[in-house]
Every structure is written in structure tokens, then in C-alpha cells.
Design a protein around this motif. Structure first.
Motif, PDB file in Angstrom:
ATOM      1  N   ALA A 186       0.855  -1.189   0.000  1.00  0.00           N
ATOM      2  CA  ALA A 186       0.000   0.000   0.000  1.00  0.00           C
ATOM      3  C   ALA A 186       0.884   1.229   0.000  1.00  0.00           C
ATOM      4  O   ALA A 186       1.235   1.750   1.063  1.00  0.00           O
ATOM      5  CB  ALA A 186      -0.935  -0.002   1.207  1.00  0.00           C
ATOM      6  N   PRO A 187       1.312   1.711  -1.168  1.00  0.00           N
ATOM      7  CA  PRO A 187       2.148   2.905  -1.193  1.00  0.00           C
ATOM      8  C   PRO A 187       1.406   4.095  -0.600  1.00  0.00           C
ATOM      9  O   PRO A 187       0.198   4.240  -0.786  1.00  0.00           O
ATOM     10  CB  PRO A 187       2.430   3.112  -2.687  1.00  0.00           C
ATOM     11  N   GLY A 188       2.152   4.925   0.133  1.00  0.00           N
ATOM     12  CA  GLY A 188       1.545   6.105   0.727  1.00  0.00           C
ATOM     13  C   GLY A 188       1.324   6.016   2.214  1.00  0.00           C
ATOM     14  O   GLY A 188       0.810   6.962   2.826  1.00  0.00           O
ATOM     15  N   LEU A 189       1.697   4.911   2.847  1.00  0.00           N
ATOM     16  CA  LEU A 189       1.608   4.840   4.307  1.00  0.00           C
ATOM     17  C   LEU A 189       2.499   5.926   4.896  1.00  0.00           C
ATOM     18  O   LEU A 189       3.633   6.113   4.459  1.00  0.00           O
ATOM     19  CB  LEU A 189       2.057   3.464   4.805  1.00  0.00           C
ATOM     20  N   ALA A 192       4.251   5.089  11.393  1.00  0.00           N
ATOM     21  CA  ALA A 192       4.597   3.750  11.874  1.00  0.00           C
ATOM     22  C   ALA A 192       3.340   2.979  12.244  1.00  0.00           C
ATOM     23  O   ALA A 192       3.262   1.760  12.034  1.00  0.00           O
ATOM     24  CB  ALA A 192       5.535   3.853  13.069  1.00  0.00           C
ATOM     25  N   GLU A 193       2.353   3.679  12.778  1.00  0.00           N
ATOM     26  CA  GLU A 193       1.108   3.019  13.181  1.00  0.00           C
ATOM     27  C   GLU A 193       0.385   2.430  11.970  1.00  0.00           C
ATOM     28  O   GLU A 193      -0.171   1.322  12.038  1.00  0.00           O
ATOM     29  CB  GLU A 193       0.201   4.018  13.905  1.00  0.00           C
ATOM     30  N   GLU A 194       0.396   3.158  10.859  1.00  0.00           N
ATOM     31  CA  GLU A 194      -0.236   2.629   9.650  1.00  0.00           C
ATOM     32  C   GLU A 194       0.519   1.416   9.119  1.00  0.00           C
ATOM     33  O   GLU A 194      -0.098   0.437   8.690  1.00  0.00           O
ATOM     34  CB  GLU A 194      -0.297   3.725   8.584  1.00  0.00           C
ATOM     35  N   VAL A 195       1.829   1.476   9.155  1.00  0.00           N
ATOM     36  CA  VAL A 195       2.635   0.332   8.714  1.00  0.00           C
ATOM     37  C   VAL A 195       2.304  -0.895   9.554  1.00  0.00           C
ATOM     38  O   VAL A 195       2.066  -1.988   9.014  1.00  0.00           O
ATOM     39  CB  VAL A 195       4.137   0.656   8.801  1.00  0.00           C
ATOM     40  N   PRO A 206       4.031 -11.375   3.370  1.00  0.00           N
ATOM     41  CA  PRO A 206       4.992 -10.280   3.429  1.00  0.00           C
ATOM     42  C   PRO A 206       4.413  -8.973   2.910  1.00  0.00           C
ATOM     43  O   PRO A 206       3.573  -8.970   2.003  1.00  0.00           O
ATOM     44  CB  PRO A 206       6.155 -10.757   2.553  1.00  0.00           C
ATOM     45  N   VAL A 207       4.890  -7.891   3.506  1.00  0.00           N
ATOM     46  CA  VAL A 207       4.447  -6.546   3.134  1.00  0.00           C
ATOM     47  C   VAL A 207       5.638  -5.752   2.597  1.00  0.00           C
ATOM     48  O   VAL A 207       6.728  -5.794   3.162  1.00  0.00           O
ATOM     49  CB  VAL A 207       3.836  -5.816   4.348  1.00  0.00           C
ATOM     50  N   ASN A 208       5.392  -5.044   1.492  1.00  0.00           N
ATOM     51  CA  ASN A 208       6.365  -4.095   0.952  1.00  0.00           C
ATOM     52  C   ASN A 208       5.987  -2.701   1.435  1.00  0.00           C
ATOM     53  O   ASN A 208       4.819  -2.313   1.385  1.00  0.00           O
ATOM     54  CB  ASN A 208       6.340  -4.118  -0.579  1.00  0.00           C
ATOM     55  N   VAL A 209       6.971  -1.938   1.906  1.00  0.00           N
ATOM     56  CA  VAL A 209       6.738  -0.552   2.309  1.00  0.00           C
ATOM     57  C   VAL A 209       7.579   0.364   1.430  1.00  0.00           C
ATOM     58  O   VAL A 209       8.762   0.108   1.202  1.00  0.00           O
ATOM     59  CB  VAL A 209       7.063  -0.336   3.796  1.00  0.00           C
ATOM     60  N   LEU A 210       6.937   1.425   0.954  1.00  0.00           N
ATOM     61  CA  LEU A 210       7.617   2.425   0.128  1.00  0.00           C
ATOM     62  C   LEU A 210       8.245   3.489   1.013  1.00  0.00           C
ATOM     63  O   LEU A 210       7.556   4.124   1.816  1.00  0.00           O
ATOM     64  CB  LEU A 210       6.607   3.076  -0.820  1.00  0.00           C
ATOM     65  N   MET A 211       9.549   3.679   0.863  1.00  0.00           N
ATOM     66  CA  MET A 211      10.264   4.745   1.572  1.00  0.00           C
ATOM     67  C   MET A 211      10.674   5.781   0.539  1.00  0.00           C
ATOM     68  O   MET A 211      11.712   5.664  -0.099  1.00  0.00           O
ATOM     69  CB  MET A 211      11.473   4.178   2.308  1.00  0.00           C
ATOM     70  N   SER A 212       9.827   6.777   0.371  1.00  0.00           N
ATOM     71  CA  SER A 212      10.080   7.770  -0.664  1.00  0.00           C
ATOM     72  C   SER A 212       9.833   9.177  -0.153  1.00  0.00           C
ATOM     73  O   SER A 212       9.501  10.079  -0.905  1.00  0.00           O
ATOM     74  CB  SER A 212       9.194   7.493  -1.883  1.00  0.00           C
ATOM     75  N   GLY A 213       9.960   9.374   1.167  1.00  0.00           N
ATOM     76  CA  GLY A 213       9.806  10.703   1.730  1.00  0.00           C
ATOM     77  C   GLY A 213       8.677  10.840   2.729  1.00  0.00           C
ATOM     78  O   GLY A 213       8.689  11.757   3.559  1.00  0.00           O
ATOM     79  N   ALA A 224      11.826  -4.558  12.415  1.00  0.00           N
ATOM     80  CA  ALA A 224      11.284  -4.895  13.735  1.00  0.00           C
ATOM     81  C   ALA A 224       9.760  -4.872  13.738  1.00  0.00           C
ATOM     82  O   ALA A 224       9.121  -5.555  14.546  1.00  0.00           O
ATOM     83  CB  ALA A 224      11.831  -3.930  14.779  1.00  0.00           C
ATOM     84  N   MET A 225       9.157  -4.085  12.845  1.00  0.00           N
ATOM     85  CA  MET A 225       7.701  -4.026  12.741  1.00  0.00           C
ATOM     86  C   MET A 225       7.126  -5.214  11.980  1.00  0.00           C
ATOM     87  O   MET A 225       5.912  -5.385  11.927  1.00  0.00           O
ATOM     88  CB  MET A 225       7.282  -2.739  12.025  1.00  0.00           C
ATOM     89  N   GLY A 226       7.985  -5.992  11.352  1.00  0.00           N
ATOM     90  CA  GLY A 226       7.516  -7.139  10.586  1.00  0.00           C
ATOM     91  C   GLY A 226       7.474  -6.913   9.096  1.00  0.00           C
ATOM     92  O   GLY A 226       7.042  -7.803   8.347  1.00  0.00           O
ATOM     93  N   VAL A 227       7.909  -5.730   8.636  1.00  0.00           N
ATOM     94  CA  VAL A 227       7.996  -5.479   7.196  1.00  0.00           C
ATOM     95  C   VAL A 227       9.057  -6.402   6.614  1.00  0.00           C
ATOM     96  O   VAL A 227      10.111  -6.616   7.205  1.00  0.00           O
ATOM     97  CB  VAL A 227       8.363  -4.001   6.932  1.00  0.00           C
ATOM     98  N   ARG A 228       8.786  -6.947   5.441  1.00  0.00           N
ATOM     99  CA  ARG A 228       9.742  -7.873   4.841  1.00  0.00           C
ATOM    100  C   ARG A 228      10.439  -7.316   3.607  1.00  0.00           C
ATOM    101  O   ARG A 228      11.493  -7.811   3.221  1.00  0.00           O
ATOM    102  CB  ARG A 228       9.040  -9.194   4.486  1.00  0.00           C
ATOM    103  N   ARG A 229       9.878  -6.268   2.996  1.00  0.00           N
ATOM    104  CA  ARG A 229      10.507  -5.720   1.795  1.00  0.00           C
ATOM    105  C   ARG A 229      10.335  -4.206   1.784  1.00  0.00           C
ATOM    106  O   ARG A 229       9.260  -3.697   2.112  1.00  0.00           O
ATOM    107  CB  ARG A 229       9.881  -6.336   0.543  1.00  0.00           C
ATOM    108  N   ILE A 230      11.401  -3.515   1.395  1.00  0.00           N
ATOM    109  CA  ILE A 230      11.396  -2.048   1.379  1.00  0.00           C
ATOM    110  C   ILE A 230      11.837  -1.581  -0.004  1.00  0.00           C
ATOM    111  O   ILE A 230      12.870  -2.019  -0.518  1.00  0.00           O
ATOM    112  CB  ILE A 230      12.363  -1.487   2.438  1.00  0.00           C
TER     113      ILE A 230
END
Length: 275
Positions: A186-189, A192-195, A206-213, A224-230
Motif C-alpha cells: 500500500a504505497p503512501g503509508l 509507523a502506526e499505519e505500517v 509479506p508486506v512491501n513498504v515504500l520509503m520515498s519521503g 522490527a515491525m515485521g515489514v519484509r521488503r522495502i
């Protein structure tokens, strides 16, 4: 075992570890080679970064499926790493079209790809829930028909299109997980609470998190939050274009060339591409 199967198995295994891995986003073959030199374990294409390199906006229809497949093939050929592709909305409104796109994309040598639920229509930016699920089901079926472990990522695009409805986003991700998607995204999180809410809602997928700002979290914190892919989306392309533009403005507006003190040495850049 052929090269694509080996890459596919490697990519699948990365998602099964108990820690996150970073999958940066090259926009062309050259940036893929440079990223590969830094110890990253997998790469993913960026539709926005590639569109900018072609002097096109990041907008619906800016890239054709053929454009995307050519770029993906060039990146695959430039690196030994597993490569996943940003396949936008499957370049089709229909489930059948999404399935065909997965099969065509797999022929480039990629071992994973994402299908998003964005329509590209400003007035109605996200497909209906039912159609979105059908599109993921069709993409999953196509992926499962391949002779290797293609990793299918399903993206819920609400947050990127002004629909700041986290419950509906989570509902969609859960349905995509039930439809067989291997990774949820879900791009746009923005917090940390939303993640954490997304990770818990679709566990153990597994969850992918977008780190783009939008987030200020480290790899260690996300892991540590359980994210598996960034991933970083277009951020690396924008960083490169930003430095290029600042350097060119210095010459244009000041008539000076101090940017040359910051440039990568020619010998270092040339070394990347000597094979």
C-alpha cells in the motif's frame, strides 16, 4: 536449473526471511549495474523514473506495455540479481488483460511484478473492490502457470490518489492476500502506526513498504515491525535528477562549475560498465 528459475527461487527466499530486505529501484540498465555493486539482493523497476528518462510524465498512458517490457529486459540483462517489475495496472482494465501482461512480462526474465488497483482516471481513480479482486485473481493464476516461482505483488493505491481510507485499503489488501498474492503493498503509508496496522492485517503474508519521503523510519525499525521488503520508488531517480539539475543551474545562473568537485570520478563510473 536455468538462470530465471534460480533468480526466482532466490527472490522468493528473500521474502521468507525473518528480517526486511531493501529492493531499490533502478530506472535503466546503468543505474541497475551501480545498485548491484552495493550489495543489494534484488531490484525493482520504477515506472516514474523510467518515464522521466524518456521525457514523459508519471501519468496513465505515459508508458506503454512495450516500453515497460523493453526497460525490464534491459535491466535483467544488466544484472545477475532478481528483478521485479512495476507493471502499473497491468496495462488493462480487465482481469484477462492483467493475466496476459504477467505472462508477457515474465518472458523478459523478470521474476516478480506488481499489479495495482488504480484506474488512471482522475474522477474515478481506483477500481471497484470486486473488479480489483478479480484482477488480482487473474494475475495470480497467470503467475502460477509459469514454470518458475513468479512473485506477484498486489498494490492498493487508495492513499496515493486522495482516498485516505486506511480501513478500505486494508480490506483490499486482505482480499488480495486471499486471492493468492504473494506480497501486499500500500504505497503512501505515512506513519509507523499505519505500517503496523497493514503488517498485522495481512500476516503472515509479506508486506512491501515504500520509503520515498513520507516516512522517517530505518531499515532496522521497519524490520522490527515485521515489514519484509522495502522499496524507494522514484526516489533514487529524483535524487539523481535533483543533483543534475542543481549542477546545471549553477552553470546557467552563476557561470561557475563547483559541482565538478562533487561528481563521481570518471574512472569510477567507467569501471562499473567494463563488465
Amino acid at each position: 536449473m536455468d538462470a530465471q528459475t534460480l533468480r526466482a527461487d532466490t527472490f522468493k527466499a528473500l521474502h521468507e526471511r525473518d528480517r526486511a530486505f531493501v529492493m531499490p529501484n533502478p530506472w535503466d540498465a546503468g543505474s541497475a549495474v551501480m545498485l548491484g555493486s552495493l550489495g543489494f539482493e534484488a531490484l525493482a523497476t520504477t515506472s516514474a523514473g523510467y518515464a522521466f528518462s524518456l521525457a514523459r510524465p508519471d501519468a496513465e498512458g505515459a508508458l506503454s506495455l512495450e516500453d515497460t517490457l523493453i526497460n525490464a529486459a534491459m535491466i535483467v540483462q544488466a544484472t545477475a540479481l532478481p528483478v521485479a517489475a512495476d507493471l502499473e495496472n497491468g496495462f488493462s482494465d480487465t482481469p484477462e488483460g492483467c493475466a496476459r501482461t504477467i505472462l508477457r512480462a515474465a518472458a523478459t526474465g523478470i521474476v516478480g511484478g506488481s499489479i495495482e488497483d488504480a484506474t488512471g482516471i482522475a474522477a474515478d481513480p481506483v477500481y471497484s473492490f470486486e473488479l480489483s479482486v478479480e484482477r488480482v485473481e487473474a494475475a495470480v493464476a497467470a503467475a502460477r502457470s509459469l514454470p518458475f516461482a513468479f512473485t506477484l505483488t498486489a498494490r492498493a493505491e487508495n492513499l496515493l490518489h486522495g482516498r485516505l481510507d486506511l480501513p478500505d485499503t486494508i480490506r483490499r489488501l486482505q482480499a488480495y492476500a486471499e486471492a493468492g498474492a504473494d506480497v501486499l503493498y500500500a504505497p503512501g503509508l505515512s506513519t509507523a502506526e499505519e505500517v503496523l496496522a497493514v503488517v498485522k492485517a495481512v500476516a503472515p503474508k509479506p508486506v512491501n513498504v515504500l520509503m520515498s519521503g513520507g516516512l522517517n523510519l530505518s531499515v532496522a525499525q521497519l524490520s522490527a515491525m515485521g515489514v519484509r521488503r522495502i522499496s524507494v520508488g522514484s526516489a533514487l531517480a529524483l535524487a539523481a535528477y535533483g543533483e543534475f539539475y542543481r549542477a546545471a543551474r549553477e552553470v546557467s545562473e552563476l557561470g561557475t562549475f563547483t559541482f565538478t568537485e562533487r561528481k563521481m570520478p570518471f574512472s569510477q563510473a567507467n569501471q562499473f560498465f567494463k563488465g
